[in-house]
Design a protein around this motif. Structure first.
Motif, mmCIF file in Angstrom:
data_model
loop_
_atom_site.group_PDB
_atom_site.id
_atom_site.type_symbol
_atom_site.label_atom_id
_atom_site.label_comp_id
_atom_site.label_asym_id
_atom_site.label_seq_id
_atom_site.Cartn_x
_atom_site.Cartn_y
_atom_site.Cartn_z
ATOM 1 N N LEU A 180 0.880 -1.111 -0.103
ATOM 2 C CA LEU A 180 0.075 -0.106 -0.015
ATOM 3 C C LEU A 180 0.900 1.247 0.146
ATOM 4 C CD1 LEU A 180 -2.791 0.847 -0.156
ATOM 5 C CD2 LEU A 180 -3.018 0.756 2.405
ATOM 6 N N ALA A 181 1.978 1.238 0.548
ATOM 7 C CA ALA A 181 3.026 2.359 0.672
ATOM 8 C C ALA A 181 3.456 2.544 -0.703
ATOM 9 C CB ALA A 181 4.074 2.043 1.726
ATOM 10 N N GLU A 182 3.546 1.508 -1.541
ATOM 11 C CA GLU A 182 4.138 1.560 -2.826
ATOM 12 C C GLU A 182 3.246 2.155 -3.646
ATOM 13 O OE1 GLU A 182 5.998 -1.205 -6.460
ATOM 14 O OE2 GLU A 182 5.956 -1.948 -4.550
ATOM 15 N N GLY B 212 4.249 7.909 0.173
ATOM 16 C CA GLY B 212 4.113 9.355 1.218
ATOM 17 C C GLY B 212 2.756 9.480 1.543
ATOM 18 N N ARG B 213 1.778 8.811 1.399
ATOM 19 C CA ARG B 213 0.399 9.316 1.740
ATOM 20 C C ARG B 213 -0.297 8.090 2.738
ATOM 21 N NH1 ARG B 213 -3.989 8.878 -2.090
ATOM 22 N NH2 ARG B 213 -3.097 7.998 -4.178
ATOM 23 N N PHE B 214 0.508 7.028 3.111
ATOM 24 C CA PHE B 214 -0.053 5.962 3.675
ATOM 25 C C PHE B 214 0.702 6.025 5.155
ATOM 26 C CE2 PHE B 214 0.562 1.302 5.000
ATOM 27 C CZ PHE B 214 -0.779 1.063 5.592
ATOM 28 N N ALA B 215 -0.260 5.525 6.029
ATOM 29 C CA ALA B 215 0.125 5.475 7.570
ATOM 30 C C ALA B 215 -0.592 4.077 8.006
ATOM 31 C CB ALA B 215 -0.455 6.524 8.409
ATOM 32 N N PHE C 285 9.589 -4.764 14.756
ATOM 33 C CA PHE C 285 9.734 -5.759 13.583
ATOM 34 C C PHE C 285 9.483 -4.914 12.262
ATOM 35 C CE2 PHE C 285 7.718 -8.232 10.030
ATOM 36 C CZ PHE C 285 8.819 -8.699 9.396
ATOM 37 N N LEU C 286 8.320 -4.159 12.413
ATOM 38 C CA LEU C 286 7.653 -3.447 11.266
ATOM 39 C C LEU C 286 8.765 -2.446 10.885
ATOM 40 C CD1 LEU C 286 3.767 -3.466 11.920
ATOM 41 C CD2 LEU C 286 5.012 -4.604 9.945
ATOM 42 N N ARG C 287 8.979 -1.579 11.868
ATOM 43 C CA ARG C 287 9.800 -0.513 11.887
ATOM 44 C C ARG C 287 11.228 -0.845 11.124
ATOM 45 N NH1 ARG C 287 8.954 3.865 15.162
ATOM 46 N NH2 ARG C 287 10.449 5.031 13.614
ATOM 47 N N ALA C 288 11.797 -2.257 11.331
ATOM 48 C CA ALA C 288 12.887 -2.586 10.706
ATOM 49 C C ALA C 288 12.752 -3.027 9.142
ATOM 50 C CB ALA C 288 13.571 -3.707 11.343
ATOM 51 N N ALA C 289 11.615 -3.788 9.259
ATOM 52 C CA ALA C 289 11.226 -4.428 7.904
ATOM 53 C C ALA C 289 10.937 -3.382 6.625
ATOM 54 C CB ALA C 289 10.186 -5.210 8.086
ATOM 55 N N LEU C 290 10.317 -2.150 7.187
ATOM 56 C CA LEU C 290 9.529 -1.333 6.285
ATOM 57 C C LEU C 290 10.870 -0.344 5.785
ATOM 58 C CD1 LEU C 290 6.174 -0.677 7.703
ATOM 59 C CD2 LEU C 290 6.883 -1.832 5.649
ATOM 60 N N ARG C 291 12.064 -0.369 6.557
ATOM 61 C CA ARG C 291 13.071 0.298 6.099
ATOM 62 C C ARG C 291 13.969 -0.600 5.169
ATOM 63 N NH1 ARG C 291 13.540 1.828 11.699
ATOM 64 N NH2 ARG C 291 14.951 0.114 11.972
ATOM 65 N N VAL D 60 9.167 5.139 0.325
ATOM 66 C CA VAL D 60 8.822 6.132 1.473
ATOM 67 C C VAL D 60 8.329 5.115 2.456
ATOM 68 C CG1 VAL D 60 7.515 8.094 2.301
ATOM 69 C CG2 VAL D 60 8.319 7.940 0.081
ATOM 70 N N PRO D 61 8.900 4.637 3.593
ATOM 71 C CA PRO D 61 8.284 3.883 4.507
ATOM 72 C C PRO D 61 7.334 4.592 5.294
ATOM 73 C CG PRO D 61 10.806 3.959 4.706
ATOM 74 C CD PRO D 61 10.403 4.961 3.903
ATOM 75 N N PRO D 62 6.277 3.783 5.334
ATOM 76 C CA PRO D 62 4.951 4.515 5.950
ATOM 77 C C PRO D 62 5.058 4.597 7.514
ATOM 78 C CG PRO D 62 4.586 2.100 5.974
ATOM 79 C CD PRO D 62 5.562 2.445 5.137
#
Length: 326
Positions: free
Chosen positions: A76-78, A82-85, A117-123, A147-149
């Motif tokens: 969804l971020a792809e 820049g507009r997904f949280a 986990f998500l903070r690391a994986a999404l980077r 752009v990581p959400p």
């Protein structure tokens, strides 16, 4: 606005999203209980409306594996860079254990571990190791988002609120009155730059007060008897005002529990009246520190009878004042 709208098929939401944008709404936020999943309505919005910001409030941390949750968020971020949280949270034993056949064990630690986990994986990092509640071996997103959400955490009481302040990009509040917001925000301490506070605000935009209060009582007894929400409202100071409701519910008296909810509690938690009055009441959340007030419109006699036409008339009235930041 919370999406999808009740009574409107997902296939017909292209016009809903366009109407929301014209009405001055900036964001659409989904939920995940027993209707649509959290991601599909937002994927449609990403394709149909190029400017609306998108958010999940919330995606449970138990019902998807960590890697699948990261993949869904990355996709969804792809689609909407820049507009997904991504909003995540523990959810409840009913949704997790009873409906999804997943043990609801150690919700605080599971939420903390999934957040990390998500903070690391999404980077785009490779995650390889053991957390307290699960282990991941050599996982790397094949398509990490450019752009990581931001990852927001649903929180009610001090422990989770402090976790959000320490490790998340924001917090999502739910089932509280405008006057309760300062109590919750006090647990966050000094907020970091860019840290967001979102809150789901239930509105029933009808001037039929008896209808709105009857609906509100049903919802309050259904939600605030769940142990986590009951503890939340005790912490907020409603031990006496909701005590009779909790006692009746524990005794199996569902009708008595609903009847025991005072009008002033219903009116504080379920905003009702004309759309303009609901908007004015929702602005109080913003004045108390909520950055993203997310309306959740409950069914009214008008929307139930009028369908899409009633929604088309209602949404611009609810959007009044959105563009001035309120």
């Amino acid at each position: 606005m919370t999406v999808p709208l009740g009574g409107v098929p997902l296939a017909d939401h292209a016009e809903v999203y366009a109407t929301l944008e014209r009405a001055g709404f900036t964001d659409v936020w989904s939920s995940e209980v027993a209707g649509t999943d959290a991601f599909t309505p937002l994927a449609l919005a990403a394709a149909w409306t190029p400017r609306l910001r998108l958010g999940t409030a919330i995606t449970p941390v138990f019902t998807r594996g960590p890697a699948l949750l990261a993949m869904s968020a990355a996709a969804l971020a792809e689609a909407a860079p820049g507009r997904f949280a991504l909003g995540v949270g523990a959810s409840s034993p009913t949704l997790v254990r009873d409906w999804n056949a997943v043990p609801f064990d150690e919700p605080y630690r599971r939420t903390r571990d999934v957040l990390r986990f998500l903070r690391a994986a999404l980077r785009g990092e490779t995650v390889d190791g053991a957390y307290d509640t699960f282990t991941v071996r050599r996982f790397t997103l094949e398509r990490p988002p450019a752009v990581p959400p931001p990852v927001l955490l649903a929180a009610l009481r001090p422990g989770m609120l402090r976790l959000a302040a320490a490790e998340a990009d924001g917090v999502i509040l739910n089932w509280l009155a405008a006057d309760d917001v300062p109590t919750a925000l006090a647990e966050l301490g000094e907020r970091r730059p860019g840290f967001e506070v979102a809150a789901r605000i239930f509105v029933c935009p009808t001037e039929d007060a008896a209808y709105a209060r009857a609906l509100g009582r049903r919802l309050i007894t259904g939600y605030l008897t769940v142990p986590a929400y009951a503890a939340f409202h005790r912490w907020l100071g409603r031990q006496e005002t909701l005590g009779e409701m909790w006692r009746a519910w524990a005794a199996g008296d569902r009708r008595g529990a609903a009847a025991a909810v005072p009008d002033d509690v219903v009116d504080a938690l379920i905003l009702h009246g004309s759309p303009e009055r609901c908007v004015a009441a929702a602005r109080r959340y913003a004045s108390h520190g909520v950055d993203v007030p997310v309306l959740a419109v409950l069914p009214t006699p008008e929307t139930t009878e009028g369908g899409a036409t009633a929604w088309a008339d209602l949404l611009p009235r609810l959007g009044a004042g959105a563009e001035d930041g309120s």
